[in-house]
Scaffold this motif. Structure first.
Motif, PDB file in Angstrom:
ATOM      1  N   TYR A  73      94.877-105.551  33.479  1.00 31.09           N
ATOM      2  CA  TYR A  73      94.364-105.736  34.830  1.00 31.09           C
ATOM      3  C   TYR A  73      93.965-104.386  35.392  1.00 31.09           C
ATOM      4  CZ  TYR A  73      96.403-110.406  34.531  1.00 31.09           C
ATOM      5  OH  TYR A  73      96.707-111.684  34.148  1.00 31.09           O
ATOM      6  N   TRP A  74      92.798-104.346  36.047  1.00 34.02           N
ATOM      7  CA  TRP A  74      92.317-103.111  36.636  1.00 34.02           C
ATOM      8  C   TRP A  74      93.130-102.819  37.899  1.00 34.02           C
ATOM      9  CZ3 TRP A  74      90.359 -99.296  34.446  1.00 34.02           C
ATOM     10  CH2 TRP A  74      89.583 -98.324  35.095  1.00 34.02           C
ATOM     11  N   SER A  75      92.922-101.628  38.460  1.00 34.34           N
ATOM     12  CA  SER A  75      93.708-101.202  39.620  1.00 34.34           C
ATOM     13  C   SER A  75      93.528-102.103  40.836  1.00 34.34           C
ATOM     14  CB  SER A  75      93.349 -99.757  39.985  1.00 34.34           C
ATOM     15  OG  SER A  75      91.959 -99.642  40.253  1.00 34.34           O
ATOM     16  N   ASP A  76      92.451-102.885  40.873  1.00 34.11           N
ATOM     17  CA  ASP A  76      92.221-103.789  42.000  1.00 34.11           C
ATOM     18  C   ASP A  76      92.911-105.142  41.805  1.00 34.11           C
ATOM     19  OD1 ASP A  76      90.611-104.860  40.013  1.00 34.11           O
ATOM     20  OD2 ASP A  76      88.733-104.225  40.957  1.00 34.11           O
ATOM     21  N   GLY A  77      93.589-105.326  40.665  1.00 33.82           N
ATOM     22  CA  GLY A  77      94.336-106.546  40.422  1.00 33.82           C
ATOM     23  C   GLY A  77      93.627-107.606  39.618  1.00 33.82           C
ATOM     24  N   TYR A  78      92.364-107.345  39.219  1.00 28.81           N
ATOM     25  CA  TYR A  78      91.603-108.354  38.492  1.00 28.81           C
ATOM     26  C   TYR A  78      91.652-108.119  36.977  1.00 28.81           C
ATOM     27  CZ  TYR A  78      89.791-109.839  43.001  1.00 28.81           C
ATOM     28  OH  TYR A  78      89.691-110.306  44.283  1.00 28.81           O
ATOM     29  N   ARG A  79      91.715-109.232  36.239  1.00 33.80           N
ATOM     30  CA  ARG A  79      91.780-109.190  34.788  1.00 33.80           C
ATOM     31  C   ARG A  79      90.467-108.660  34.221  1.00 33.80           C
ATOM     32  NH1 ARG A  79      92.965-114.206  34.120  1.00 33.80           N
ATOM     33  NH2 ARG A  79      90.802-114.787  33.716  1.00 33.80           N
ATOM     34  N   GLN A  80      90.579-107.848  33.176  1.00 38.20           N
ATOM     35  CA  GLN A  80      89.423-107.105  32.678  1.00 38.20           C
ATOM     36  C   GLN A  80      88.610-107.878  31.643  1.00 38.20           C
ATOM     37  OE1 GLN A  80      92.154-103.161  33.221  1.00 38.20           O
ATOM     38  NE2 GLN A  80      90.800-103.153  31.458  1.00 38.20           N
ATOM     39  N   ASP A  81      88.324-109.170  31.929  1.00 32.64           N
ATOM     40  CA  ASP A  81      87.438-109.960  31.080  1.00 32.64           C
ATOM     41  C   ASP A  81      86.293-110.497  31.939  1.00 32.64           C
ATOM     42  OD1 ASP A  81      88.599-111.989  32.555  1.00 32.64           O
ATOM     43  OD2 ASP A  81      89.749-112.828  30.901  1.00 32.64           O
TER      44      ASP A  81
END
Length: 282
Positions: A73-81
């Motif tokens: 998960y990126w620093s903004d909380g969203y999954r990186q797909d």
């Protein structure tokens, strides 16, 4: 249930091929110390966004070259797909997947595509094969055969010119519009299309929205449309004067007008989008 993304081979001279399909994560809350990895409640969505905001949010991941990952998960909380990327750009309150994004959007036509919309392929019969989603950034040619795509794909988020609708399984990628998008200046001009006018779909003068022309719809806009078709010479399908209830005569008249513009396929489906409306009433 997790899905999978198929990433296309590159054209000659482009960067290296992406390789085999890559799984995507399931629906999940935003990642953080206090956020357990449990699916969120269904039907949630974020506050309204303009098209400019959607594209600018997408550009932040492109600039950061966020690495592709189904588990990170990126620093903004969203999954990186791919679906996490769209969830981020649309500022959704949870990480969605290709099987749930359509529930937060409305189906549109190719003609209606504007920056911030998506092209989605969810293989419902076998989500492990081919499912993928990209963000539409605007047409790059007047013929609307190539567009700018923002996508999360190995090795990292990128922006690239992409043939419509996608490199592979093109016919299966369908255009959708986030239901929370608001009228606002488009972030990326589209060559020859409505985005090049710097307006959202409801920003075209007098255009009431596609919902006014769905089967069974009855409203004054249908009458106005029909009368204009007659004035323009496309009213031959009416057996009586145009009325307020949308019918097959209206659809066939609109289709004839669209074909007269040189449009084919989904762009000439007989349902008026903002560009059809603009040309019909110009």
């Amino acid at each position: 249930r997790p899905g999978a993304e198929r990433h296309a081979p590159e054209p000659p001279g482009a960067p290296a091929a992406d390789g085999p399909g890559t799984p995507q994560g399931p629906r999940a809350p935003l990642h953080g110390p206090a956020a357990p990895p449990a699916p969120p409640s269904a039907g949630t969505k974020a506050a309204a966004l303009t098209r400019t905001e959607i594209v600018e949010r997408a550009k932040t991941w492109v600039a950061a070259k966020v690495p592709y990952s189904v588990t990170s998960y990126w620093s903004d909380g969203y999954r990186q797909d791919c679906s996490g990327f769209v969830s981020m750009a649309w500022k959704l309150p949870a990480n969605e997947w290709t099987g749930s994004l359509a529930g937060l959007a409305e189906r549109i036509t190719k003609e209606e595509l504007q920056p911030g919309d998506i092209l989605l392929f969810h293989n419902a019969s076998d989500p492990e094969k081919g499912s993928h989603v990209v963000i539409f950034g605007g047409w790059t040619d007047a013929a609307h055969t190539v567009y700018t795509a923002y996508e999360q794909t190995p090795p990292h988020t990128r922006k690239r010119d992409t043939p419509y609708a996608y490199w592979t399984d093109s016919a299966k990628f369908l255009p959708y519009r986030y239901t929370g998008v608001t009228a606002g200046k488009a972030a990326s001009p589209a060559a020859g299309g409505p985005a090049s006018q710097g307006v959202a779909s409801h920003g075209v003068a007098g255009y009431p929205g596609r919902a006014m022309f769905r089967p069974g719809a009855e409203n004054p806009y249908v009458t106005r449309l029909g009368r204009q078709l007659v004035r323009k010479g496309f009213g031959t399908h009416y057996t009586k004067g145009p009325g307020p209830r949308w019918g097959e005569a209206d659809r066939r008249g609109v289709e004839a007008f669209q074909r007269a513009q040189g449009w084919r396929g989904g762009a000439a489906d007989g349902y008026p989008g903002p560009e059809t409306w603009r040309r019909l009433f110009s």
